[in-house]
Write a protein that holds these residues in place. Structure first.
Motif, PDB file in Angstrom:
ATOM      1  N   VAL A  89       5.898  -5.993  -6.075  1.00 51.03           N
ATOM      2  CA  VAL A  89       5.320  -4.645  -5.974  1.00 51.03           C
ATOM      3  C   VAL A  89       3.896  -4.683  -5.426  1.00 51.03           C
ATOM      4  O   VAL A  89       3.213  -3.663  -5.380  1.00 51.03           O
ATOM      5  N   TRP A 130       1.839  -2.208 -12.662  1.00 48.15           N
ATOM      6  CA  TRP A 130       2.006  -0.810 -12.224  1.00 48.15           C
ATOM      7  C   TRP A 130       0.669  -0.126 -11.973  1.00 48.15           C
ATOM      8  O   TRP A 130       0.621   0.943 -11.387  1.00 48.15           O
ATOM      9  N   VAL A 156      -0.147  -1.209  -7.753  1.00 50.10           N
ATOM     10  CA  VAL A 156       1.000  -1.267  -6.827  1.00 50.10           C
ATOM     11  C   VAL A 156       0.523  -1.102  -5.389  1.00 50.10           C
ATOM     12  O   VAL A 156      -0.368  -0.297  -5.099  1.00 50.10           O
ATOM     13  N   THR A 157       1.109  -1.882  -4.479  1.00 47.52           N
ATOM     14  CA  THR A 157       0.848  -1.759  -3.051  1.00 47.52           C
ATOM     15  C   THR A 157       2.100  -1.178  -2.390  1.00 47.52           C
ATOM     16  O   THR A 157       3.127  -1.869  -2.300  1.00 47.52           O
ATOM     17  N   PRO A 158       2.047   0.081  -1.944  1.00 42.37           N
ATOM     18  CA  PRO A 158       3.262   0.721  -1.387  1.00 42.37           C
ATOM     19  C   PRO A 158       3.914  -0.068  -0.266  1.00 42.37           C
ATOM     20  O   PRO A 158       5.137  -0.184  -0.204  1.00 42.37           O
ATOM     21  N   MET A 205       5.985  -2.877  -1.613  1.00 40.04           N
ATOM     22  CA  MET A 205       7.223  -2.404  -2.244  1.00 40.04           C
ATOM     23  C   MET A 205       8.290  -2.076  -1.197  1.00 40.04           C
ATOM     24  O   MET A 205       9.476  -2.364  -1.391  1.00 40.04           O
ATOM     25  N   VAL A 206       7.867  -1.496  -0.079  1.00 38.62           N
ATOM     26  CA  VAL A 206       8.813  -1.182   1.002  1.00 38.62           C
ATOM     27  C   VAL A 206       9.414  -2.476   1.553  1.00 38.62           C
ATOM     28  O   VAL A 206      10.634  -2.585   1.750  1.00 38.62           O
ATOM     29  N   VAL A 256      -1.722   4.259   4.235  1.00 36.25           N
ATOM     30  CA  VAL A 256      -1.109   4.241   2.905  1.00 36.25           C
ATOM     31  C   VAL A 256      -0.201   3.012   2.708  1.00 36.25           C
ATOM     32  O   VAL A 256       0.046   2.585   1.572  1.00 36.25           O
ATOM     33  N   LEU A 257       0.269   2.439   3.810  1.00 38.21           N
ATOM     34  CA  LEU A 257       1.158   1.271   3.728  1.00 38.21           C
ATOM     35  C   LEU A 257       0.478  -0.026   4.151  1.00 38.21           C
ATOM     36  O   LEU A 257       1.108  -1.093   4.139  1.00 38.21           O
TER      37      LEU A 257
END
Length: 525
Positions: free
Chosen positions: A139, A167, A170-172, A175-176, A223-224
């Motif tokens: 994550v 949690w 978290v690094t978006p 996670m992707v 954001v990513l």
């Protein structure tokens, strides 16, 4: 000629497997070096030596050697105690010499005395630990370094609490990448992929390539965006001389330091045990069920440690994580381990900047799948239903590995297994059915094959409960050995029986061997 034919025949399996092992080994080499308080490059050196040197000498077809997480705490303390990393390297060289001697005197048989339930517990425990440790990386929570395999950590957290704290960070983008990587890896095991040309592309290689591509693509999406702390970090040398300067030689002036030899002996013994257990586990996973010559393996590890210590590397052992990754990826021969070492060398020399683009999330996804396969949840139910004497050492080994470390976990599992054997031996030193005692017929006490001093109390209790005015036959015809203490109890019973009008008849005692404690230890396993 035959070996060359096997090498060429298996090349199409071993080359892709070597890429997967390399991808798994690279972050582990760096992480274990970091956890050991050693230069990062020392982990890479150990990985290269384990792949290139050890694989050529070893008789293991699927085992992969390199720096081991199980030695990280020992290495960390040893470097601090010896005062300098160069002093520690001398201890690694001497440890290699000790391992070669152990192989020559044929100490490799030690590994055969570990029950299969403990070996299975070791595999499942390591798999569970890998799975739990990789969830934060999956994550994008990378506060703890890769390769930190201890449950209680220096920051006050532990393996389970990290799953809560992750949690908050978290690094978006990570996670992707993890989600897409898991979809690919799970799909690659399905029949609809195996029936197509895609099956020729290793799933983990595709995952890493996807990770690099998405990492570059996410640079334009704030954001990513994945920052450097969430990527692999390999030292980058700008010239040949700078690359060579990353190698370190031992401090031979410390040869007279007594502490050096204490550390060397510790590394040799612990490293040899870890290697032998990994050999046993790897042989069990081998689809072809080949058997590794353990004495030759100790000599190979000893030579590997001498080479690693001489050029600045961490101690090496055969490692189940990389070995299982090799097997799961379709490796067929030792060529996959050899090529993974070559890849480590070539990549740190030529393309370290490209490797530094790999997200830790991609590697976490690979290790999550490996961890799940090693844990094998179905095995828990199978062993539970089969026999509690197998399940207890299995589950205790797992809990010990997760909550302490590899060697303590194995020790706890062994202890439970031995206690269970001793308890069964204590309960069943002989056969006597009290419900079948009939008037005017002799009472037959059939001794078991081996009767130890642990059986003294139960035998004495039985003699005391025998009714007076009876005929008792103590039958040792099936007995192989009996402890002198038990023989003394039987002699005392013979004398006491006259006062109770009990006629005692001994059968088969002239054939009984003298009790040999060494033989009894061997029979435990």
């Amino acid at each position: 000629m035959k070996q060359q034919q096997n090498f060429l025949a298996n090349l199409r399996y071993d080359l892709p497997a070597s890429v997967v092992v390399f991808l798994v080994a690279m972050p582990l080499c760096l992480g274990i070096a970091l956890a050991s308080g050693a230069p990062l490059f020392s982990g890479i050196i150990a990985g290269m030596i384990g792949g290139i040197v050890v694989s050529l000498i070893s008789g293991s077809q699927l085992g992969v050697s390199g720096p081991a997480a199980g030695l990280a705490v020992i290495v960390l303390n040893a470097i601090n105690d010896l005062g300098a990393f160069e002093n520690f390297l001398l201890a690694v060289v001497i440890a290699g010499v000790i391992q070669i001697i152990l192989g020559i005197v044929k100490a490799g048989v030690i590994g055969y005395y570990f029950p299969s339930s403990v070996i299975k517990g070791m595999l499942s425990g390591i798999g569970l630990l890998i799975f739990l440790k990789q969830l934060p990386h999956a994550v994008g929570y990378d506060a703890d370094p890769e390769g930190d395999f201890s449950f209680f950590q220096v920051d006050g957290h532990n393996t389970l609490s990290e799953l809560w704290y992750m949690w908050d960070a978290v690094t978006p983008g990570a996670m992707v990448i993890t989600a897409l990587s898991l979809i690919i890896l799970i799909s690659w095991d399905k029949p609809f992929i195996k029936k197509t040309f895609l099956s020729n592309i290793p799933g983990p290689l595709l995952v890493v390539s996807l990770g690099i591509g998405l990492n570059l693509f996410f640079d334009s999406i704030p954001v990513l965006d994945i920052t450097s702390e969430h990527l692999v970090t390999i030292p980058v040398a700008t010239s040949a001389s700078e690359f060579l300067n990353q190698f370190t030689t031992p401090n031979f002036a410390a040869f007279t330091e007594p502490k050096i030899y204490v550390v060397a002996l510790t590394l040799a013994v612990v490293g040899s045990l870890e290697t032998l257990l990994s050999v046993e586990a790897t042989d069990k996973l081998d689809p072809m069920k080949r058997v590794t010559p353990t004495n030759r393996e100790l000599i190979a590890q000893g030579i590997g440690n001498m080479c690693s210590g001489l050029i600045g590397g961490l101690p090496v052992t055969q490692v189940i994580v990389r070995s299982s990754a090799n097997i799961q990826s379709g490796g067929r021969s030792k060529a996959s381990a050899f090529f993974h070492g070559i890849l480590l060398l070539v990549c740190v020399m030529i393309i370290p900047s490209v490797l530094n683009l790999i997200p830790l999330a991609s590697l976490a996804a690979i290790l999550l799948v490996i961890g799940y396969k090693l844990t094998n949840p179905k095995q828990f139910v199978q062993l539970y239903k089969k026999d509690m004497s197998l399940f207890l050492p299995f589950i205790v080994t797992i809990l010990g590995i997760v909550f302490t470390d590899l060697l303590r976990g194995i020790g706890l599992g062994m202890a439970v297994g031995i206690i269970n054997i001793l308890w069964n031996n204590f309960k069943i030193p002989y056969h006597l059915d009290p419900d079948n005692i009939k008037d005017n017929e002799p009472i037959i006490i059939q001794l078991a094959e081996d009767v130890s001093f642990l059986n003294k109390a139960s035998i004495l209790r039985t003699f005391n409960k025998l009714p007076d005015n009876t005929h008792v036959i103590i039958d040792a015809t099936k007995n192989h050995s009996i402890h002198p203490d038990v023989l003394e109890i039987i002699e005392d019973f013979e004398l006491n029986a006259k006062t109770r009008d009990i006629k005692v008849e001994l059968k088969g005692f002239e054939e009984v061997e003298k009790y040999d404690p060494v033989k009894q230890f061997h029979k435990l396993f």
